[in-house]
Design an enzyme around this catalytic site. Structure first.
Site, PDB file in Angstrom:
ATOM      1  N   GLY A 244       0.756  -1.243   0.000  1.00 22.51           N
ATOM      2  CA  GLY A 244       0.000   0.000   0.000  1.00 22.51           C
ATOM      3  C   GLY A 244       0.783   1.287   0.000  1.00 22.51           C
ATOM      4  O   GLY A 244       0.200   2.359  -0.153  1.00 22.51           O
ATOM      5  N   GLY A 283       3.555  -3.602  -3.754  1.00 19.27           N
ATOM      6  CA  GLY A 283       3.463  -3.748  -5.200  1.00 19.27           C
ATOM      7  C   GLY A 283       3.921  -2.462  -5.865  1.00 19.27           C
ATOM      8  O   GLY A 283       5.066  -2.315  -6.305  1.00 19.27           O
ATOM      9  N   ARG A 320      -5.704   3.258 -15.755  1.00 19.31           N
ATOM     10  CA  ARG A 320      -5.795   4.022 -14.509  1.00 19.31           C
ATOM     11  C   ARG A 320      -6.482   5.381 -14.680  1.00 19.31           C
ATOM     12  O   ARG A 320      -7.334   5.739 -13.874  1.00 19.31           O
ATOM     13  CB  ARG A 320      -4.416   4.179 -13.851  1.00 19.31           C
ATOM     14  CG  ARG A 320      -3.734   2.848 -13.527  1.00 19.31           C
ATOM     15  CD  ARG A 320      -2.540   2.999 -12.588  1.00 19.31           C
ATOM     16  NE  ARG A 320      -2.972   3.373 -11.255  1.00 19.31           N
ATOM     17  CZ  ARG A 320      -2.859   4.562 -10.726  1.00 19.31           C
ATOM     18  NH1 ARG A 320      -2.256   5.512 -11.418  1.00 19.31           N
ATOM     19  NH2 ARG A 320      -3.308   4.822  -9.533  1.00 19.31           N
ATOM     20  N   TYR A 324      -9.905   5.497 -12.574  1.00 23.41           N
ATOM     21  CA  TYR A 324      -9.828   6.233 -11.297  1.00 23.41           C
ATOM     22  C   TYR A 324      -9.667   7.733 -11.481  1.00 23.41           C
ATOM     23  O   TYR A 324      -9.435   8.437 -10.497  1.00 23.41           O
ATOM     24  CB  TYR A 324      -8.619   5.772 -10.471  1.00 23.41           C
ATOM     25  CG  TYR A 324      -8.378   4.300 -10.372  1.00 23.41           C
ATOM     26  CD1 TYR A 324      -9.292   3.464  -9.721  1.00 23.41           C
ATOM     27  CD2 TYR A 324      -7.224   3.727 -10.894  1.00 23.41           C
ATOM     28  CE1 TYR A 324      -9.049   2.099  -9.619  1.00 23.41           C
ATOM     29  CE2 TYR A 324      -6.980   2.367 -10.780  1.00 23.41           C
ATOM     30  CZ  TYR A 324      -7.895   1.562 -10.145  1.00 23.41           C
ATOM     31  OH  TYR A 324      -7.647   0.230 -10.046  1.00 23.41           O
ATOM     32  N   CYS A 350     -12.994   4.034 -28.889  1.00 19.30           N
ATOM     33  CA  CYS A 350     -14.256   4.745 -29.085  1.00 19.30           C
ATOM     34  C   CYS A 350     -15.002   4.948 -27.773  1.00 19.30           C
ATOM     35  O   CYS A 350     -16.064   4.362 -27.543  1.00 19.30           O
ATOM     36  CB  CYS A 350     -15.112   3.975 -30.076  1.00 19.30           C
ATOM     37  SG  CYS A 350     -14.259   3.790 -31.629  1.00 19.30           S
ATOM     38  N   TYR A 378       0.368  -1.516 -12.210  1.00 16.47           N
ATOM     39  CA  TYR A 378      -1.048  -1.491 -12.606  1.00 16.47           C
ATOM     40  C   TYR A 378      -1.240  -0.868 -13.981  1.00 16.47           C
ATOM     41  O   TYR A 378      -2.253  -0.219 -14.251  1.00 16.47           O
ATOM     42  CB  TYR A 378      -1.891  -0.768 -11.538  1.00 16.47           C
ATOM     43  CG  TYR A 378      -1.717  -1.386 -10.159  1.00 16.47           C
ATOM     44  CD1 TYR A 378      -2.184  -2.665  -9.901  1.00 16.47           C
ATOM     45  CD2 TYR A 378      -1.040  -0.717  -9.130  1.00 16.47           C
ATOM     46  CE1 TYR A 378      -1.998  -3.261  -8.656  1.00 16.47           C
ATOM     47  CE2 TYR A 378      -0.854  -1.308  -7.881  1.00 16.47           C
ATOM     48  CZ  TYR A 378      -1.341  -2.566  -7.657  1.00 16.47           C
ATOM     49  OH  TYR A 378      -1.162  -3.159  -6.432  1.00 16.47           O
TER      50      TYR A 378
HETATM   51  N1  LLP Z   1      -1.696  -6.910  -0.743  1.00 19.46           N
HETATM   52  C1  LLP Z   1      -3.015  -6.960  -1.008  1.00 19.46           C
HETATM   53  C2  LLP Z   1      -3.849  -7.899  -0.275  1.00 19.46           C
HETATM   54  C3  LLP Z   1      -3.563  -6.116  -1.990  1.00 19.46           C
HETATM   55  O1  LLP Z   1      -4.863  -6.173  -2.216  1.00 19.46           O
HETATM   56  C4  LLP Z   1      -2.728  -5.212  -2.686  1.00 19.46           C
HETATM   57  C5  LLP Z   1      -3.268  -4.326  -3.709  1.00 19.46           C
HETATM   58  C6  LLP Z   1      -1.353  -5.217  -2.377  1.00 19.46           C
HETATM   59  C7  LLP Z   1      -0.873  -6.064  -1.394  1.00 19.46           C
HETATM   60  C8  LLP Z   1      -0.372  -4.305  -3.061  1.00 19.46           C
HETATM   61  O2  LLP Z   1      -0.674  -2.954  -2.834  1.00 19.46           O
HETATM   62  P1  LLP Z   1       0.315  -1.808  -3.354  1.00 19.46           P
HETATM   63  O3  LLP Z   1       1.601  -1.920  -2.559  1.00 19.46           O
HETATM   64  O4  LLP Z   1       0.545  -2.030  -4.788  1.00 19.46           O
HETATM   65  O5  LLP Z   1      -0.424  -0.569  -3.069  1.00 19.46           O
HETATM   66  N2  LLP Z   1      -5.282  -0.946  -9.505  1.00 19.46           N
HETATM   67  C9  LLP Z   1      -5.128   0.053  -8.465  1.00 19.46           C
HETATM   68  C10 LLP Z   1      -4.471  -0.516  -7.238  1.00 19.46           C
HETATM   69  C11 LLP Z   1      -5.205  -1.700  -6.653  1.00 19.46           C
HETATM   70  C12 LLP Z   1      -4.505  -2.310  -5.476  1.00 19.46           C
HETATM   71  C13 LLP Z   1      -5.151  -3.582  -5.084  1.00 19.46           C
HETATM   72  N3  LLP Z   1      -4.503  -4.280  -4.005  1.00 19.46           N
HETATM   73  C14 LLP Z   1      -4.375   1.248  -9.036  1.00 19.46           C
HETATM   74  O6  LLP Z   1      -3.999   1.209 -10.201  1.00 19.46           O
HETATM   75  O7  LLP Z   1      -4.160   2.228  -8.339  1.00 19.46           O
END
Ligand code: LLP
Length: 423
Positions: A244, A283, A320, A324, A350, A378
């Site tokens: 996160g 991530g 994205r 969003y 389109c 992403y």
């Molecule tokens: N662990 C779990 C259980 C998760 O659901 C996620 C992301 C992560 C780790 C990794 O989170 P990060 O470090 O990447 O923030 N598509 C969206 C982001 C969706 C994140 C979903 N879960 C975007 O493009 O902003």
């Protein structure tokens, strides 16, 4: 000149370089749209996690969903990472990239029986279980196979991560995790079920978080629970604090991973939990600013209300902004000296929602190559074939070396799985 986000992406003279590679040169050989990632930038983003956790039992589980290219997974596997997966497809990718199942945590609210069985047979480290119903099914699947599933419960600490509603996950109104009030009872149930071994506790409160405070609040709630779970005689070996951590897309100033972890560890130690293994599931913060999406300017359409800069990348390549309304930086890979104008950068799909950037000040001409920044996370993983557009190719640069890590999809690739009706 250095751009926000990554020291690996900078202008040298008029030209934008990632590592030691002039980005414009890549498009001549590999075409556009084109994702380009820097291996060095990924490893540099990982380093503060590893450094801050040095000297204690830990595992950094890269969240595969952010960017699941095999070469990206290989890079993190070789750097000692584990992986956070959400499907058997992601597990297959990890194994194909040389990752070890014993370092995999399996998250997600809707694991199928088949996915559970596959992960058990592969020997994953832990299932992050998100409901009592899932726990019961996992117990049946594991017992049926004569195996024991190591589990942690994903607890929902009900804290506000202060992020976009679609990517905030730690609030009561979210579908994720077991409610804080129900966690102890669910742990007791887990401890009594056949085929289940309680290994840890898990918590992930959202994505693109730019403050430390929500993490500390969540940690306090998790530690409260750990204490009551252990008071009930159930050992909690590890604590998975999720992913996160945010990145700089424009002017955000997220804390460094080292600073975040130092503060979390200080609290963990102060409350007497220093012996536990600590897991993280980052991530975006590992790959987001390690990549760009390159796209060629096809047509300029100046208008009375809006100027449109039509590029060859679209919402199917990078969702994205459309999904969003996310801001992603857009720059020309070749600096021009004439005065900029204000453009909406849009794709050929389109849909009016098919835009990559709005009201951007750019000096552009048809034929220029633009770089959409912070596209390493992403981007490709959320891409689609909408409008029967093949997915982009992907490259990984390492210094001056360029590797093709995914070929561009062809139309044949796209229609291969369709079947005509009999005549
Ligand atoms: N662990 C779990 C259980 C998760 O659901 C996620 C992301 C992560 C780790 C990794 O989170 P990060 O470090 O990447 O923030 N598509 C969206 C982001 C969706 C994140 C979903 N879960 C975007 O493009 O902003």
């Amino acid at each position: 000149m250095t751009l926000p986000g990554s020291p690996f992406l900078a202008y040298r003279g008029q030209d934008l370089f990632l590592d030691d590679v002039r980005l414009r040169d890549l498009t001549q050989q590999h075409g556009t749209p084109l994702y380009v990632y820097s291996k060095r930038a990924m490893l540099a983003a990982l380093a503060p996690y590893q450094k801050a956790l040095q000297g204690r039992a830990h595992l950094v589980c890269y969240a595969v969903k952010a960017n699941s290219n095999l070469a990206v997974l290989q890079t993190f596997a070789q750097a000692g990472c584990g992986f956070d997966i959400v499907s058997e497809g992601e597990l297959a990718r990890v194994l194909a990239a040389g990752g070890s199942a014993s370092k995999v945590v399996f998250s997600g609210v809707g694991k199928t029986r088949s996915e559970m069985a596959t992960a058990l047979k592969a020997g994953v480290k832990c299932f992050n279980v998100e409901s009592t119903a899932e726990l019961e099914v996992l117990s049946q699947v594991a017992s049926g196979l004569g195996q024991t599933a190591h589990i942690s419960l994903r607890v929902n600490p009900d804290v506000d991560a202060g992020t976009h509603p679609y990517i905030s996950t730690g609030l009561k109104g979210n579908k994720f995790g077991v409610a804080h009030e129900e966690a102890l009872a669910t742990y007791k149930r887990a401890a009594a079920l056949p085929g289940i071994h309680v290994a840890g506790i898990d918590c992930h409160i959202g994505s693109q978080i730019t403050e430390i405070a929500p993490y500390l609040d969540a940690l306090d709630r998790v530690l409260d629970l750990v204490e009551s779970i252990e008071a009930a005689g159930i050992t909690v070996h590890h604590m998975d604090l999720g992913g996160g951590l945010g990145i700089t897309y424009t002017d955000e100033t997220p804390p460094g991973a080292d600073e975040l972890i130092a503060q979390l560890l200080a609290k963990i130690d102060a409350r007497g939990h220093g012996q536990r293994e600590i897991l993280f599931e980052p991530g975006r913060s590992l790959v987001g600013n390690a990549g760009v999406l390159l796209t060629e300017v096809m047509f300029l359409k100046p208008g009375s209300q809006k100027n449109f800069c039509v590029v060859d990348a679209a919402m199917n390549d990078l969702m994205r902004p459309a999904l969003y309304e996310a801001y992603m930086g857009i720059v020309n890979t070749q600096l021009r000296t004439d005065a900029p104008a204000t453009w909406d950068v849009v794709g050929p799909v389109c849909e009016s929602g098919d835009w990559l950037g709005r009201d951007r000040s750019l000096t552009v001409q048809a034929g220029d190559v633009l770089a959409v920044l912070s596209a390493g996370a992403y981007g490709m993983t959320m891409s689609s074939n909408y409008n029967t557009r093949g997915r982009a190719a992907e490259l990984m640069v390492d210094g001056a070396t360029v590797h093709v890590i995914r070929s561009r999809e062809t139309v044949q690739d796209l229609i291969r799985h369709d079947h005509l009706l009999p005549n």
